[in-house]
Design a protein around this motif. Sequence first.
Motif, PDB file in Angstrom:
ATOM      1  N   GLN A  27      60.146  74.168  42.702  1.00 20.55           N
ATOM      2  CA  GLN A  27      59.818  72.887  43.318  1.00 20.55           C
ATOM      3  C   GLN A  27      58.316  72.783  43.549  1.00 20.55           C
ATOM      4  O   GLN A  27      57.655  73.788  43.839  1.00 20.55           O
ATOM      5  N   PRO A  28      57.756  71.574  43.454  1.00 20.69           N
ATOM      6  CA  PRO A  28      56.299  71.433  43.570  1.00 20.69           C
ATOM      7  C   PRO A  28      55.781  71.652  44.987  1.00 20.69           C
ATOM      8  O   PRO A  28      56.410  71.229  45.962  1.00 20.69           O
ATOM      9  N   GLU A  32      50.519  70.755  43.863  1.00 18.03           N
ATOM     10  CA  GLU A  32      51.020  70.402  42.529  1.00 18.03           C
ATOM     11  C   GLU A  32      51.520  68.967  42.444  1.00 18.03           C
ATOM     12  O   GLU A  32      51.676  68.429  41.354  1.00 18.03           O
ATOM     13  N   ARG A  33      51.819  68.374  43.595  1.00 16.01           N
ATOM     14  CA  ARG A  33      52.643  67.154  43.609  1.00 16.01           C
ATOM     15  C   ARG A  33      52.078  65.997  42.793  1.00 16.01           C
ATOM     16  O   ARG A  33      52.804  65.314  42.080  1.00 16.01           O
ATOM     17  N   TRP A  36      52.629  66.725  39.188  1.00 14.44           N
ATOM     18  CA  TRP A  36      54.073  66.869  38.985  1.00 14.44           C
ATOM     19  C   TRP A  36      54.757  65.512  38.940  1.00 14.44           C
ATOM     20  O   TRP A  36      55.597  65.258  38.068  1.00 14.44           O
ATOM     21  N   GLU A 126      51.817  78.010  40.484  1.00 14.04           N
ATOM     22  CA  GLU A 126      52.177  76.613  40.204  1.00 14.04           C
ATOM     23  C   GLU A 126      53.412  76.586  39.317  1.00 14.04           C
ATOM     24  O   GLU A 126      53.418  76.031  38.225  1.00 14.04           O
ATOM     25  N   ALA A 128      56.215  75.035  39.538  1.00 13.87           N
ATOM     26  CA  ALA A 128      56.829  73.732  39.238  1.00 13.87           C
ATOM     27  C   ALA A 128      56.143  73.084  38.033  1.00 13.87           C
ATOM     28  O   ALA A 128      56.799  72.462  37.189  1.00 13.87           O
ATOM     29  N   LEU A 129      54.822  73.241  37.937  1.00 15.93           N
ATOM     30  CA  LEU A 129      54.100  72.707  36.777  1.00 15.93           C
ATOM     31  C   LEU A 129      54.392  73.537  35.535  1.00 15.93           C
ATOM     32  O   LEU A 129      54.512  72.989  34.427  1.00 15.93           O
TER      33      LEU A 129
END
Length: 301
Positions: A27-28, A32-33, A36, A126, A128-129
């Motif tokens: 999950q970000p 990262e959001r 993402w 990172e 999530a990325l």
Amino acid sequence: MGNLLKVLTCTDLEQEPNFFLDFENAQPTEAEREVWEKVDLVLKDARGILDELQAYKGAGQEIREAIQNPNDEALQKVAWVAVVPLVGKLKKFYQFSQRLEAALHSLLGALTSETYDNPTQNLEREQALAKQFAEILHFTLRFDELKTEGEKEVNNELANRISLFYADATPMLKTLSDGTTKFVSENKNLPIENTTDCLSTMASVCKVMLETPEYRSRFTSEETVSFCLRVMVGVIILYDYVHPVGAFSKSSKIDMKGCIKVLRDQPPNSVEGLLNALRYTTKHLNDESTNKTIKSMLQQQ
């Protein structure tokens, strides 16, 4: 962190690895959001693109009948009615490939940045990325597996570009390969090693997770195995295009023999498409510097 660096930089390939990249649940973080969420919009549409491609049916029969009966207006109309929607669909696929390339650039920008000490830390911190990058590669190889021939004759510049796109045997993969090369050329202030190390690290992580029972047992779905295999092959191909001497040279940071062995260890016929991707869509496989054992492993049926 020390364990990860030890695994990915050691020369003893038999050393027990100690790294797991959570392709299923990452999950970000807040950092990262922004990237993402931008990429997530593209990936959500990617699922629909695959559904459309799976349901895609050409108009070959209608076109053949129209060509064979040029004076039959009814058959000409039938062919036209069949072709027009297909051209629109092919245009949609092509335009999506451009969005995918833009998403790839965003991810590469984050995963190769110098925020951390090296790209390996980027991948670990990172996740999530990294997962989204993997999902793009998975989509790309799946799209090219499903790709069918379509009719593309329209009198405008975009249609000509679409035709060039579909003329390639693996159009989405070519888009990503060209896009990665473009990313490197447009970011000359960024050492090329940042990008190649990111790709080789991803390949190593996938190989390790697939060949290590302890890690493989963490997958909650068998589909994650296929996902991991596609991602491994995808990053190998991108590395081969971006690295000056490619993925098959002695100086390559990818354990090609190990990666091919992982593919060969899968159920018969389940990875033939991925092996073909390495055989026919890489850039340096047939270089004189390529190890003969690697060539032999890929030639085996």
